[in-house]
Design a protein around this motif. Structure first.
Motif, mmCIF file in Angstrom:
data_model
loop_
_atom_site.group_PDB
_atom_site.id
_atom_site.type_symbol
_atom_site.label_atom_id
_atom_site.label_comp_id
_atom_site.label_asym_id
_atom_site.label_seq_id
_atom_site.Cartn_x
_atom_site.Cartn_y
_atom_site.Cartn_z
ATOM 1 N N PHE A 130 0.824 -1.206 0.000
ATOM 2 C CA PHE A 130 0.000 0.000 0.000
ATOM 3 C C PHE A 130 0.863 1.263 0.000
ATOM 4 O O PHE A 130 0.576 2.227 -0.730
ATOM 5 C CB PHE A 130 -0.928 0.012 1.210
ATOM 6 N N ALA A 131 1.908 1.288 0.822
ATOM 7 C CA ALA A 131 2.767 2.471 0.889
ATOM 8 C C ALA A 131 3.446 2.741 -0.442
ATOM 9 O O ALA A 131 3.509 3.892 -0.909
ATOM 10 C CB ALA A 131 3.815 2.286 1.990
ATOM 11 N N VAL A 132 3.961 1.702 -1.079
ATOM 12 C CA VAL A 132 4.621 1.865 -2.374
ATOM 13 C C VAL A 132 3.598 2.224 -3.447
ATOM 14 O O VAL A 132 3.884 3.024 -4.349
ATOM 15 C CB VAL A 132 5.389 0.580 -2.745
ATOM 16 N N LEU A 133 2.411 1.650 -3.353
ATOM 17 C CA LEU A 133 1.361 1.962 -4.328
ATOM 18 C C LEU A 133 0.971 3.440 -4.261
ATOM 19 O O LEU A 133 0.820 4.098 -5.296
ATOM 20 C CB LEU A 133 0.131 1.095 -4.052
ATOM 21 N N ALA A 134 0.807 3.960 -3.051
ATOM 22 C CA ALA A 134 0.465 5.368 -2.897
ATOM 23 C C ALA A 134 1.544 6.257 -3.510
ATOM 24 O O ALA A 134 1.247 7.234 -4.225
ATOM 25 C CB ALA A 134 0.287 5.705 -1.418
ATOM 26 N N THR A 135 2.783 5.912 -3.270
ATOM 27 C CA THR A 135 3.895 6.696 -3.816
ATOM 28 C C THR A 135 3.964 6.596 -5.326
ATOM 29 O O THR A 135 4.083 7.613 -6.026
ATOM 30 C CB THR A 135 5.221 6.207 -3.198
ATOM 31 N N ALA A 136 3.876 5.392 -5.860
ATOM 32 C CA ALA A 136 3.959 5.200 -7.307
ATOM 33 C C ALA A 136 2.803 5.865 -8.033
ATOM 34 O O ALA A 136 2.968 6.369 -9.154
ATOM 35 C CB ALA A 136 3.982 3.707 -7.628
ATOM 36 N N SER A 137 1.638 5.911 -7.400
ATOM 37 C CA SER A 137 0.459 6.497 -8.035
ATOM 38 C C SER A 137 0.493 8.022 -8.033
ATOM 39 O O SER A 137 0.082 8.663 -9.007
ATOM 40 C CB SER A 137 -0.816 6.026 -7.314
ATOM 41 N N LEU A 138 0.968 8.598 -6.949
ATOM 42 C CA LEU A 138 0.890 10.050 -6.774
ATOM 43 C C LEU A 138 2.179 10.793 -7.131
ATOM 44 O O LEU A 138 2.196 12.026 -7.147
ATOM 45 C CB LEU A 138 0.513 10.364 -5.322
ATOM 46 N N LEU A 139 3.244 10.072 -7.422
ATOM 47 C CA LEU A 139 4.542 10.698 -7.679
ATOM 48 C C LEU A 139 4.604 11.515 -8.974
ATOM 49 O O LEU A 139 5.133 12.636 -8.971
ATOM 50 C CB LEU A 139 5.629 9.628 -7.690
ATOM 51 N N PRO A 140 4.085 11.009 -10.108
ATOM 52 C CA PRO A 140 4.209 11.767 -11.367
ATOM 53 C C PRO A 140 3.587 13.156 -11.273
ATOM 54 O O PRO A 140 2.433 13.306 -10.871
ATOM 55 C CB PRO A 140 3.444 10.888 -12.373
ATOM 56 N N GLY A 141 4.359 14.158 -11.634
ATOM 57 C CA GLY A 141 3.878 15.523 -11.639
ATOM 58 C C GLY A 141 3.982 16.250 -10.315
ATOM 59 O O GLY A 141 3.767 17.459 -10.252
ATOM 60 N N THR B 207 7.415 17.176 -2.484
ATOM 61 C CA THR B 207 6.409 16.122 -2.323
ATOM 62 C C THR B 207 6.953 14.776 -2.773
ATOM 63 O O THR B 207 6.685 13.745 -2.150
ATOM 64 C CB THR B 207 5.144 16.468 -3.131
ATOM 65 N N LYS B 208 7.721 14.780 -3.855
ATOM 66 C CA LYS B 208 8.315 13.537 -4.343
ATOM 67 C C LYS B 208 9.239 12.928 -3.299
ATOM 68 O O LYS B 208 9.199 11.720 -3.035
ATOM 69 C CB LYS B 208 9.091 13.787 -5.639
ATOM 70 N N VAL B 209 10.070 13.776 -2.690
ATOM 71 C CA VAL B 209 10.987 13.293 -1.652
ATOM 72 C C VAL B 209 10.203 12.729 -0.471
ATOM 73 O O VAL B 209 10.528 11.657 0.057
ATOM 74 C CB VAL B 209 11.923 14.420 -1.184
ATOM 75 N N ALA B 210 9.152 13.422 -0.072
ATOM 76 C CA ALA B 210 8.341 12.984 1.057
ATOM 77 C C ALA B 210 7.666 11.646 0.760
ATOM 78 O O ALA B 210 7.630 10.747 1.621
ATOM 79 C CB ALA B 210 7.287 14.035 1.393
ATOM 80 N N LEU B 211 7.138 11.485 -0.447
ATOM 81 C CA LEU B 211 6.477 10.240 -0.825
ATOM 82 C C LEU B 211 7.462 9.070 -0.851
ATOM 83 O O LEU B 211 7.159 7.970 -0.366
ATOM 84 C CB LEU B 211 5.819 10.397 -2.194
ATOM 85 N N ILE B 212 8.626 9.307 -1.422
ATOM 86 C CA ILE B 212 9.634 8.237 -1.502
ATOM 87 C C ILE B 212 10.117 7.843 -0.113
ATOM 88 O O ILE B 212 10.258 6.652 0.194
ATOM 89 C CB ILE B 212 10.805 8.687 -2.390
ATOM 90 N N LEU B 213 10.364 8.837 0.742
ATOM 91 C CA LEU B 213 10.786 8.546 2.106
ATOM 92 C C LEU B 213 9.707 7.763 2.861
ATOM 93 O O LEU B 213 10.003 6.823 3.611
ATOM 94 C CB LEU B 213 11.110 9.834 2.851
#
Length: 218
Positions: free
Chosen positions: A153-164, A169-175
């Motif tokens: 779920f955590a990786v899915l949220a990041t992979a889904s919301l990362l583009p754009g 925000t990208k750093v926060a999602l990846i972390l």
């Protein structure tokens, strides 16, 4: 010595066919396929011991919190936050990201992960290694280790919301994704192989969903 003993216990569990799901076949008097793809010939259990048994206790609260925040039941919260973000900054949060997140959530957290957990029925560390060998934080389930639903779920949220998304925000999602994955090992709930499996399933599903949506939109 401790890691060797725990690795031996895990290998013993897999060699006992009474615990093995019927969909996995093992050859008598031969090396189990799980020794290669799941336990990595002892490396999986060794890495678990390294993270779970050799970490500073002062970070336990943080890791338990991250573990809780990565539970699939938090989906309504994250999709609500994403909706607000997309409304406020459409360029930084394309609407297609929300669709990818929602569709992939159904595929991963409601279908793929529960189905694979039932199919493999691999033991959690506390079940395979014993309570004395695992440092448990919180109340992890005793069964169905592979794959990790929290990590997926955590990786899915990041992979889904990362583009754009904006760089911060990208750093926060990846972390968030990385720390959530580590937290599942930290709290004694999963082996690294469980976490890796969940992460790969999430990445593949998000990529497939995004590609399918783009194809349908043509």
């Amino acid at each position: 010595m401790r890691s060797g003993t725990q690795s031996l216990k895990l290998q013993t569990w897999f060699s006992d066919k009474s615990h093995v799901p019927t969909r996995i076949t093992f050859r008598e008097n031969a090396v189990s396929p799980n020794d290669f793809w799941y336990d990595w010939y002892g490396l999986n259990s060794w890495l678990f011991v390294l993270v779970n048994g050799s970490h500073p206790a002062r970070l336990d609260g943080l890791m338990e919190g991250l573990s809780t925040l990565s539970h699939p039941s938090a989906f309504p919260l994250y999709i609500a936050i994403a909706l607000v973000a997309c409304h406020a900054r459409p360029r930084a949060c394309p609407p297609v990201n929300l669709v990818v997140f929602a569709v992939s959530y159904v595929l991963v957290s409601m279908l793929l992960v529960p189905g694979l957990k039932e199919a493999f029925d691999f033991p959690r560390p506390i079940e395979a290694l014993g309570a004395g060998a695992v440092r448990v934080i919180g109340h992890p389930d005793p069964h169905h280790a592979f794959p990790s639903g929290h990590a997926a779920f955590a990786v899915l949220a990041t992979a889904s919301l990362l583009p754009g998304a904006a760089p911060v925000t990208k750093v926060a999602l990846i972390l968030f994704a990385l720390l959530a994955c580590v937290s599942r090992i930290w709290v004694g709930a999963h082996y690294p192989a469980d976490v890796l499996g969940g992460a790969l399933i999430a990445l593949a599903t998000a990529a497939f969903t995004r590609a399918a949506i783009k194809r349908l939109a043509r």
